[in-house]
Design a protein around this motif. Structure first.
Motif, PDB file in Angstrom:
ATOM      1  N   GLU A  29       0.842  -1.200   0.000  1.00 46.20           N
ATOM      2  CA  GLU A  29       0.000   0.000   0.000  1.00 46.20           C
ATOM      3  C   GLU A  29       0.875   1.247   0.000  1.00 46.20           C
ATOM      4  O   GLU A  29       1.952   1.264   0.617  1.00 46.20           O
ATOM      5  N   LEU A  31       1.179   4.853   1.418  1.00 47.48           N
ATOM      6  CA  LEU A  31       0.628   5.565   2.567  1.00 47.48           C
ATOM      7  C   LEU A  31       1.170   6.983   2.628  1.00 47.48           C
ATOM      8  O   LEU A  31       2.385   7.194   2.559  1.00 47.48           O
ATOM      9  N   LYS A  67      -6.178   2.215   6.011  1.00 47.13           N
ATOM     10  CA  LYS A  67      -6.355   1.975   4.576  1.00 47.13           C
ATOM     11  C   LYS A  67      -6.961   0.609   4.295  1.00 47.13           C
ATOM     12  O   LYS A  67      -7.743   0.447   3.343  1.00 47.13           O
TER      13      LYS A  67
END
Length: 276
Positions: A29, A31, A67
């Motif tokens: 991910e 971030l 997330k």
């Protein structure tokens, strides 16, 4: 207010405290986080103190949790405080050890099944039934069951450096078989499908706690429970046999990595005889 604290270790330039925005890749991910660190005015080197580095690590963990839809450490603490319960009470409701609650609140990322357990606990539902086998989670009892297996199998459980690769599978079989025959598991542990087979949830955090637990604090095993442990041990006389057996189980193979394995799957076990 910007503040000079020291000299740049790279070029001897002046270091200034600045707030920066950065996109960091973590567990697949991207971030976006914002934090303070010291930046060299000449070469642009970023240098963080020990406290700043720890804070950034917590920011990353919480940004990741947000997330992917997991509760953050702050959310866990705030929800617990809203309910007016201690970490010990929350641990009991969620079916985990108190050390896990402490770590999650401080920033360690919980697994999806453990996040589900936390959310269930916050809504007032004790984690039990199909996920903890209608039993209260007990670390001393996990150790007691392993020690009972040790006596029968004649090889050591909980060895130093061990990751519960075979230990947990013996307990998993005993827990599910007890649930099938007695309506209640032996340990209250929750299980997940991991790459190396069925495993106790949060096992990395629990290994030392299990190893250091006092079996005198555990509820003694009944004769029926001991017979179940004997059946599992005789079915799987070697470490490799229990590992291979667990990997052949459809209740494991049909799960995605990280999925919980409910105790209700006990009736679908194929590698051990269910009825006496």
């Amino acid at each position: 207010m910007e503040k000079t604290i020291n000299i740049c270790p790279k070029c001897d330039g002046r270091m200034m405290l600045k707030q920066i925005d950065k996109t960091i890749g973590f567990k697949g991910e991207n971030l976006d986080i914002q934090f303070e660190t010291y930046v060299c005015e000449d070469c642009g080197l970023h240098v963080g103190t020990v406290d700043q580095t720890a804070f950034v690590q917590k920011l990353i963990a919480d940004a990741y949790r947000k997330k992917v839809g997991l509760l953050t450490g702050r959310e866990i603490r705030e929800k617990r405080e809203e309910l007016g319960i201690s970490q010990k009470v929350l641990a009991k409701k969620a079916g985990v050890g108190i050390a896990s609650i402490k770590r999650w609140e401080k920033g360690i990322i919980q697994t999806k099944p453990m996040d589900t357990a936390l959310r269930s606990a916050f809504t007032g539902r004790m984690v039990g039934n199909e996920y903890s086998g209608n039993s209260t989670f007990s670390i001393p009892r996990i150790k007691l069951v392993m020690k009972e297996f040790e006596k029968i199998c004649r090889f050591e459980f909980l060895k130093d450096g061990d990751r519960l690769l075979f230990d947990a599978k013996y307990v998993w079989y005993a827990d599910l078989l007890a649930y099938y025959l007695l309506g209640k598991g032996l340990t209250g542990a929750t299980y997940a499908a991991l790459p190396h087979g069925p495993q106790i949830n949060n096992y990395r955090e629990l290994i030392d706690e299990i190893r250091n637990a006092d079996i005198e604090d555990a509820e003694p095993l009944t004769d029926e429970e001991k017979k179940i442990i004997v059946r599992v041990a005789l079915t799987f006389p070697t470490k490799q046999s229990v590992i291979d057996g667990a990997h052949r189980e459809e209740v494991f193979k049909n799960k995605r990595i990280g999925d919980s394995i409910p105790y209700t799957d006990a009736s679908k076990l194929t590698e051990i005889q269910l009825d006496p």
